[in-house]
Design a protein around this motif. Structure first.
Motif, short mmCIF file in Angstrom:
data_model
loop_
_atom_site.label_atom_id
_atom_site.label_comp_id
_atom_site.label_asym_id
_atom_site.label_seq_id
_atom_site.Cartn_x
_atom_site.Cartn_y
_atom_site.Cartn_z
N UNK A 113 0.71 -1.30 -0.08
CA UNK A 113 0.06 0.07 0.00
C UNK A 113 0.90 1.21 0.08
N UNK A 114 2.10 1.13 0.70
CA UNK A 114 2.81 2.28 0.61
C UNK A 114 3.46 2.62 -0.71
N UNK A 115 3.88 1.68 -1.55
CA UNK A 115 4.33 1.55 -2.93
C UNK A 115 3.28 2.15 -3.87
N UNK A 116 2.02 1.73 -3.48
CA UNK A 116 0.88 2.31 -4.42
C UNK A 116 0.60 3.48 -4.31
N UNK A 117 0.81 4.02 -2.94
CA UNK A 117 0.53 5.55 -2.67
C UNK A 117 1.65 6.46 -3.26
N UNK A 118 2.62 5.85 -3.97
CA UNK A 118 3.68 6.76 -4.52
C UNK A 118 4.79 7.03 -3.56
N UNK A 119 4.75 6.34 -2.33
CA UNK A 119 5.75 6.67 -1.27
C UNK A 119 7.00 5.69 -1.15
N UNK A 120 7.29 4.96 -2.26
CA UNK A 120 8.28 3.95 -2.04
C UNK A 120 9.74 4.51 -1.57
N UNK A 121 9.69 5.69 -1.42
CA UNK A 121 10.93 6.51 -0.80
C UNK A 121 11.20 6.09 0.47
N UNK A 122 10.07 5.69 1.22
CA UNK A 122 10.04 5.46 2.74
C UNK A 122 10.51 4.15 2.97
N UNK A 123 10.55 3.10 1.84
CA UNK A 123 10.91 1.80 2.06
C UNK A 123 12.37 1.78 1.25
N UNK A 124 12.88 2.74 0.99
CA UNK A 124 14.31 2.71 0.13
C UNK A 124 14.20 2.74 -1.49
N UNK A 125 13.07 2.75 -1.87
CA UNK A 125 12.96 2.62 -3.50
C UNK A 125 13.36 4.01 -3.99
N UNK A 126 14.10 3.81 -5.19
CA UNK A 126 14.73 4.97 -5.84
C UNK A 126 13.37 5.82 -6.37
N UNK A 127 14.01 7.26 -6.66
CA UNK A 127 13.03 8.16 -7.31
C UNK A 127 12.49 8.96 -6.37
N UNK A 128 12.22 10.00 -6.77
CA UNK A 128 11.55 11.32 -5.67
C UNK A 128 9.99 10.98 -5.88
N UNK A 129 9.43 11.08 -4.87
CA UNK A 129 7.83 11.06 -4.59
C UNK A 129 7.23 12.12 -5.31
N UNK A 130 6.12 11.94 -6.00
CA UNK A 130 5.31 12.96 -6.88
C UNK A 130 3.99 13.34 -6.02
N UNK A 131 4.18 14.38 -5.15
CA UNK A 131 2.98 14.93 -4.54
C UNK A 131 2.69 16.48 -4.50
N UNK A 132 1.43 16.74 -4.57
CA UNK A 132 1.36 18.19 -4.38
C UNK A 132 2.20 18.98 -3.47
#
Length: 688
Positions: free
Chosen positions: A99-118
């Motif tokens: 669910x974290x990944x689906x919310x676009x917050x993979x950075x919290x788990x160490x995934x590469x890439x910047x989050x895209x949020x308003x």
């Protein structure tokens, strides 16, 4: 259907903190999505104190609608404007990586890439599931360094991260956080009166009165929504306990542990080993003991940062207080010798009126007087004993006048004792065993062996004692039990044969006189005969000793079970069946045996080999409290009992009257039956 249920999922209509659009002042930085000073707001709360409810409440308040997300969601995304003009809210539970990944917050788990949020999106992060140094707690665990990196990435993207963490999780994060992170700490306060009233209003017929009683007598239950609702649920289920706050609290604590695993979650999972050691050290220090910090504890504190000041207040949690209550303080006193020759506290060689006046101004009196003054001072400091164990020679001789003196002294002592949450109103506070001086020696040749103990039993009937006046050994009191403290004290009468006539010739002469009708004359003559005062514990009493799980067992008697360092050339100066007694006490799980008689402060540890499971029996003699017939300072032993759930730790020290001041010796600490003693610092650590 019950009105109160502390484990229910979030419902806005039941939220007592954010009711009717109310936004508590302390929560405004979250609700209004203010930018933190460092990478994230850190909301620190123990487990079972409402972290998830708070996250949902902030999300719901920002959405401005009662709909919110369903209780089962682990990730939420609330669109629309929030109070203060924020862009929106995202809530995630890090125990659910998908669910974290689906919310676009993979950075919290160490995934590469910047989050895209308003920009200014509020990101509420619950259940960090951090990996502990010894290994991950579960499949979804994330390392502290990775999580802090993800928080920094969110902040760099213009979001406002809010992390809900336990004190243990915060400690793991601390080495990786920026220098300004302490300015972003939020510790939600205790419930205020309005919030308590809202919860009580669900049962207006009885709950408001109960909350008022809690506020007066047990305010710890008003700390968090969970605790108060747990107490109200218990009162709803057990209506007969609503007027018995002590019984109600006991039932609520049992419910907390059995149904909600409160202690495991709050104390075990939610705190670090350093936090737990700090709470243990704190209660030893409040009991009056110096507890040095070990190297291990210092390293843990340095690595995780100092324990936050707010954490110390968590020791007042009522469920934790029941699991980790204040240390029980016991004074072991002996050899008072009321009516005998007592040591003077002032050496008044000048016997004139002026000399007596000066002596009085200097505090002249006996150590017995000084001890009561010492107790008054301890009471003022909040460190008076909770229990007193007196191991014999209460009086110098069993005369009524001396007995009255002793009773008056004991009544004054009892009035100075402190209360303790593990002691009930009807529990005895002063326990006695008789000594050889408490025996009616003039009745030593009475055909009834127990006759010599009847004066003591009659005079001190108000205090538990070994009942040596009862001929039936099976009817005698043995254990005095304090169930809530998990403590029992075995009262052993070792003066059973006190005053035995030493010479068989004297025995025969007295028997002949008694047969001729001269019984009264014989009683007078016996006092002039040579006598022995052997210590012995009746075998039938020893056979009644047995172990009991969950209890710390102490034992008390007058005569010593082991030779002491001083040398006394006298027959029967100890317990003649000491080996038998020690074997029985070890088999019964006795942790500490307290004795008097020798007028000597003395501590030993003994272990019998080959007779069953290894068990070390500690033996402690106390100095004479009152008698002047001693080569060392008068004093007493102080026994400290620290309970943690069903386990106990014991500390012991001797306190001596030196130069008019009661001065403690260093303390020794041990686990019941353990082969080695421990420093107090070490014994506060997990697994000690």
């Amino acid at each position: 259907m019950t009105v109160f249920r502390p484990s229910r999922a979030y419902r806005p209509d039941l939220d007592i903190r954010f009711a009717d659009g109310r936004v508590p002042a302390w929560s405004r930085p979250l609700v209004e999505a203010e930018q933190p000073n460092a990478d994230a707001w850190l909301v620190i709360m123990p487990r079972r104190s409402g972290k998830t409810w708070l996250a949902r409440a902030v999300e719901h308040t920002r959405a401005g609608t009662a709909a919110g997300n369903s209780a089962g969601n682990t990730a939420g995304n609330t669109a629309g404007n929030a109070p203060g003009g924020g862009a929106g809210t995202v809530r995630v539970d890090l125990r659910s990586p998908l669910s974290v990944t689906r919310a676009g917050l993979g950075c919290l788990l160490g995934a590469p890439g910047a989050p895209e949020l308003p920009e200014d999106t509020l990101v509420l992060i619950d259940e960090p599931a951090l990996a502990w140094p010894a290994g991950a707690r579960g499949a979804g665990a994330v390392s502290p360094a990775v999580l802090v990196g993800g928080l920094a990435a969110l902040r760099a993207a213009g979001a406002v991260p809010v992390l809900f963490a336990t004190p243990a999780e915060h400690a793991l994060l601390t080495p990786h956080l920026a220098a300004d992170a302490p300015r972003d700490l939020l510790w939600p306060p205790e419930l205020d009166d309005e919030e308590c009233a809202r919860l009580a209003a669900r049962a207006p017929g009885w709950a408001p009165a109960l909350v008022a009683g809690l506020r007066q007598r047990a305010p710890g239950w008003l700390r968090t929504p969970f605790l108060l609702e747990l107490m109200l649920q218990t009162a709803e289920t057990h209506a007969h306990l609503r007027t018995d706050l002590r019984g109600l609290a006991r039932a609520a604590c049992a419910e907390a542990e059995q149904r909600h695993q409160y202690i495991d979650q709050w104390f075990g999972n939610g705190l670090t080993a350093g936090h737990r050691a700090g709470l243990r050290r704190g209660r030893w220090r409040r009991a009056g003991l110096e507890v040095p910090e070990t190297e291990t504890a210092a390293e843990s504190r340095t690595a995780a940062g100092a324990v936050p000041a707010a954490l110390h207040g968590l020791a007042d949690d009522p469920a934790l207080e029941r699991h980790l209550p204040e240390v029980l303080r016991i004074h072991h006193i002996t050899d008072l010798h009321h009516g005998g020759e007592l040591r003077a506290t002032v050496d008044a060689k000048d016997t004139s009126g002026t000399g007596q006046l000066l002596a009085a101004l200097a505090g002249a009196g006996s150590p017995l007087d000084s001890y009561l003054g010492h107790l008054r001072l301890l009471a003022d400091q909040g460190r008076a004993p909770h229990l007193v164990i007196l191991t014999g020679d209460v009086v110098d001789r069993p005369y009524d006048e001396y007995g009255e003196q002793a009773l008056a002294w004991l009544r004054e002592l009892t009035g100075l004792l402190a209360g303790h949450p593990d002691l009930r109103d009807g529990d005895p506070r002063v326990l006695l065993t008789g000594g050889n001086h408490d025996v009616s020696w003039d009745l030593a040749l009475d055909e009834r062996l127990a006759a010599r103990h009847e004066w003591f039993a009659r005079t001190f009937a108000a205090y538990p004692h070994p009942d040596l006046h009862l001929a039936d050994h099976g009817q005698r009191r043995l254990y005095i039990t304090f169930p809530e403290a998990g403590l029992r004290v075995a009262l052993l009468g070792s003066a059973e044969s006190g005053g035995e006539v030493a010479s068989d010739l004297d025995r025969d002469r007295a028997a002949a006189r008694a047969a001729q009708g001269g019984a009264q004359e014989v009683r007078g003559e016996v006092m002039g005969y040579g006598r022995h005062d052997p210590g012995i514990v009746v075998r039938r009493v020893l056979d009644r000793l047995s172990p009991e799980a969950g209890y710390l067992t102490l034992a008390a008697l007058h005569h010593p079970l082991s030779p002491v360092p001083s040398v006394e050339i006298a027959p029967y100066s100890g317990v003649v069946n000491a080996g038998q007694a020690k074997k029985a006490l070890a088999a019964a799980g006795a942790a500490l045996v307290l004795h008097g008689h020798t007028h000597l402060g003395f501590t030993a540890a003994e272990r019998l080999l080959g007779g069953g499971p290894p068990w070390t029996l500690r033996i402690a003699g106390a100095p004479a409290l009152g008698s002047g017939e001693t080569e060392e300072q008068n004093g007493y032993n102080e026994v400290f009992v620290a309970r943690e759930g069903g386990a106990h730790t014991v500390a012991l020290r001797t306190v001596r009257l030196r130069g008019g001041h009661w001065t403690p010796d260093p303390a020794v600490a041990f686990r019941p039956g353990a082969a080695e003693e421990c420093s107090l610092g070490r014994i506060c650590e997990d697994g000690a």
